[in-house]
Design a protein around this motif. Structure first.
Motif, PDB file in Angstrom:
ATOM      1  N   ILE A 104       4.733  37.049  12.589  1.00 37.72           N
ATOM      2  CA  ILE A 104       3.390  36.364  12.991  1.00 37.72           C
ATOM      3  C   ILE A 104       2.778  36.839  11.496  1.00 37.72           C
ATOM      4  CG2 ILE A 104       1.395  36.303  13.658  1.00 37.72           C
ATOM      5  CD1 ILE A 104       4.580  35.691  15.675  1.00 37.72           C
ATOM      6  N   LYS A 160       0.736  32.225   7.200  1.00 39.60           N
ATOM      7  CA  LYS A 160       0.542  31.052   6.979  1.00 39.60           C
ATOM      8  C   LYS A 160       0.302  30.917   8.852  1.00 39.60           C
ATOM      9  CE  LYS A 160       3.936  32.634   4.624  1.00 39.60           C
ATOM     10  NZ  LYS A 160       5.461  32.632   3.465  1.00 39.60           N
ATOM     11  N   LEU A 161       0.894  31.242   8.777  1.00 43.12           N
ATOM     12  CA  LEU A 161       1.478  30.539  10.469  1.00 43.12           C
ATOM     13  C   LEU A 161      -0.053  30.853  11.171  1.00 43.12           C
ATOM     14  CD1 LEU A 161       3.476  30.238  12.955  1.00 43.12           C
ATOM     15  CD2 LEU A 161       3.085  31.986  14.030  1.00 43.12           C
ATOM     16  N   ILE A 162      -0.269  31.404  11.379  1.00 44.77           N
ATOM     17  CA  ILE A 162      -2.170  31.404  11.838  1.00 44.77           C
ATOM     18  C   ILE A 162      -3.245  30.455  10.944  1.00 44.77           C
ATOM     19  CG2 ILE A 162      -4.158  32.604  12.857  1.00 44.77           C
ATOM     20  CD1 ILE A 162      -2.429  34.791  13.128  1.00 44.77           C
ATOM     21  N   GLY A 164      -2.345  28.077   8.696  1.00 43.35           N
ATOM     22  CA  GLY A 164      -1.881  27.293   9.245  1.00 43.35           C
ATOM     23  C   GLY A 164      -2.089  26.262   9.983  1.00 43.35           C
ATOM     24  N   SER A 165      -1.766  26.519  11.423  1.00 43.73           N
ATOM     25  CA  SER A 165      -2.149  26.077  12.980  1.00 43.73           C
ATOM     26  C   SER A 165      -3.467  25.644  13.344  1.00 43.73           C
ATOM     27  CB  SER A 165      -1.110  26.801  13.573  1.00 43.73           C
ATOM     28  OG  SER A 165      -0.447  27.668  14.175  1.00 43.73           O
ATOM     29  N   VAL A 166      -4.371  27.014  12.434  1.00 47.86           N
ATOM     30  CA  VAL A 166      -6.058  26.923  12.018  1.00 47.86           C
ATOM     31  C   VAL A 166      -6.833  25.502  11.818  1.00 47.86           C
ATOM     32  CG1 VAL A 166      -7.912  28.231  11.809  1.00 47.86           C
ATOM     33  CG2 VAL A 166      -6.462  29.200  13.130  1.00 47.86           C
ATOM     34  N   LEU A 167      -6.174  25.141  10.983  1.00 49.35           N
ATOM     35  CA  LEU A 167      -6.048  24.102   9.783  1.00 49.35           C
ATOM     36  C   LEU A 167      -5.655  23.352  10.381  1.00 49.35           C
ATOM     37  CD1 LEU A 167      -5.210  25.008   6.455  1.00 49.35           C
ATOM     38  CD2 LEU A 167      -8.273  25.439   7.146  1.00 49.35           C
ATOM     39  N   PHE A 168      -4.703  23.099  10.653  1.00 46.04           N
ATOM     40  CA  PHE A 168      -3.969  21.331  11.788  1.00 46.04           C
ATOM     41  C   PHE A 168      -5.261  21.299  12.755  1.00 46.04           C
ATOM     42  CE2 PHE A 168      -0.936  21.340  15.326  1.00 46.04           C
ATOM     43  CZ  PHE A 168      -1.251  19.598  15.318  1.00 46.04           C
ATOM     44  N   GLY A 169      -5.041  22.717  13.621  1.00 43.22           N
ATOM     45  CA  GLY A 169      -5.925  22.527  14.961  1.00 43.22           C
ATOM     46  C   GLY A 169      -6.997  21.577  14.317  1.00 43.22           C
ATOM     47  N   LEU A 203      -0.764  31.559  -1.102  1.00 48.97           N
ATOM     48  CA  LEU A 203      -0.850  32.677  -0.258  1.00 48.97           C
ATOM     49  C   LEU A 203      -0.154  33.693  -0.263  1.00 48.97           C
ATOM     50  CD1 LEU A 203      -1.641  30.322   3.068  1.00 48.97           C
ATOM     51  CD2 LEU A 203      -2.808  32.457   2.423  1.00 48.97           C
TER      52      LEU A 203
END
Lengths: 145, 141
Positions: A81, A84-86, A88-93, A138
């Motif tokens: 975890i 990038k995962l967090i 990236g997912s927040v930006l995507f959301g 990042l």
């Protein structure tokens, strides 16, 4: 050749499913995210339904070393975890909520989404082009442990 | 409304069948952002044919089904700045996270991937807060 036929078949099921489920309707997706407005639970049924055949396929895949075409099956999932995962997912959301489209439905509605969709897809492809540079930045800012 | 759920479930089963075929047939995880992104940044050059023909199927089937539905309204906003910003966020975000609703959501969570659950939690939470802020507080969307 078999690989391409499988890819076409798989993409066809994916496209048909996105269309029939109503996931190319941005109002339904935003309705799912709009917990404080007129909440629409459809997306949960779509994701739940989709996980049934895939779940079975994952179970089946454990008994095999390779896929039908001889390709290696995916390795066990990484447990890392990272930022990038967090991030990236927040930006995507946020983008997903703003317009109600994620990458699959954006492509599925290419022929009927109208000019607004072209803007979205062009920007999405631009974002994907920029992502490797963002990833490098990042990695430099938050070195992996 | 109840019909919407049933169609959602049927559509979901079809989406999952597509993913099952891709996994058991080609040994690959069916993630839309990964399939598209690999074509865009060149990382998927060796499998470009497979990716393109997959996407052709995704575009083609709605065209074939459209006559049974008549006019389909996607209710997409006509606010061009919002479309451009959202598209950039979706493109960059999914590639940074290495997955979107299909890859992390459907394929990841169904194999109990921790990354799949974390990603899905993050994008649903961010999307929900986004709709709350931009629709109900700011009135932008």
């Amino acid at each position: 050749m078999l690989r391409l036929i499988i890819a076409l078949l798989s993409g066809s099921f994916f496209g048909a499913g996105l269309f029939i489920s109503g996931m190319t309707d941005t109002a339904k997706v935003q309705g799912w995210l709009d917990v404080f407005g007129n909440w629409d639970p459809t997306l949960a049924f779509v994701m739940g339904g989709a996980m049934i055949p895939i779940g079975l396929a994952w179970a089946l895949s454990r008994r095999h070393v390779t896929a039908l075409t001889g390709q290696p099956l995916p390795p066990p999932p990484s447990r890392e975890i990272d930022t990038k995962l967090i991030l990236g997912s927040v930006l995507f959301g946020i983008g997903w909520g703003l317009v109600g489209l994620c990458p699959g439905p954006a492509i599925a509605s290419l022929t009927y989404g109208g000019p607004g969709l072209y803007i979205f897809v062009a920007a999405m492809l631009g974002g994907m082009l920029m992502a490797p540079a963002a990833r490098r930045q990042l990695d430099r800012a938050v070195p992996a442990e | 409304m109840p019909m919407d759920w049933i169609w959602g479930l049927i559509g979901g089963l079809l989406i999952g069948t597509g993913g099952a075929i891709y996994l058991l047939g080609n040994g690959r995880i069916m993630g839309a952002s990964g399939i598209i992104g690999g074509l865009i940044d060149g990382s998927g050059r060796s499998t470009a044919g497979e990716r393109l023909i997959f996407l052709a199927g995704v575009v083609l089937l709605p065209v074939l089904l459209m006559p049974f539905y008549g006019v389909v309204d996607t209710h997409i906003t006509d606010n061009w700045p919002v479309l451009a910003i959202a598209g950039m966020l979706v493109g960059t975000g999914t590639r940074l996270a290495n997955g979107c609703t299909s890859g992390h959501g459907v394929c990841g969570m169904s194999r109990l991937s921790v990354r799949g659950f974390v990603a899905t939690g993050c994008y649903i939470l961010a999307g929900g807060i986004g709709v709350l802020v931009f629709r109900h507080l700011l009135g932008v969307i």
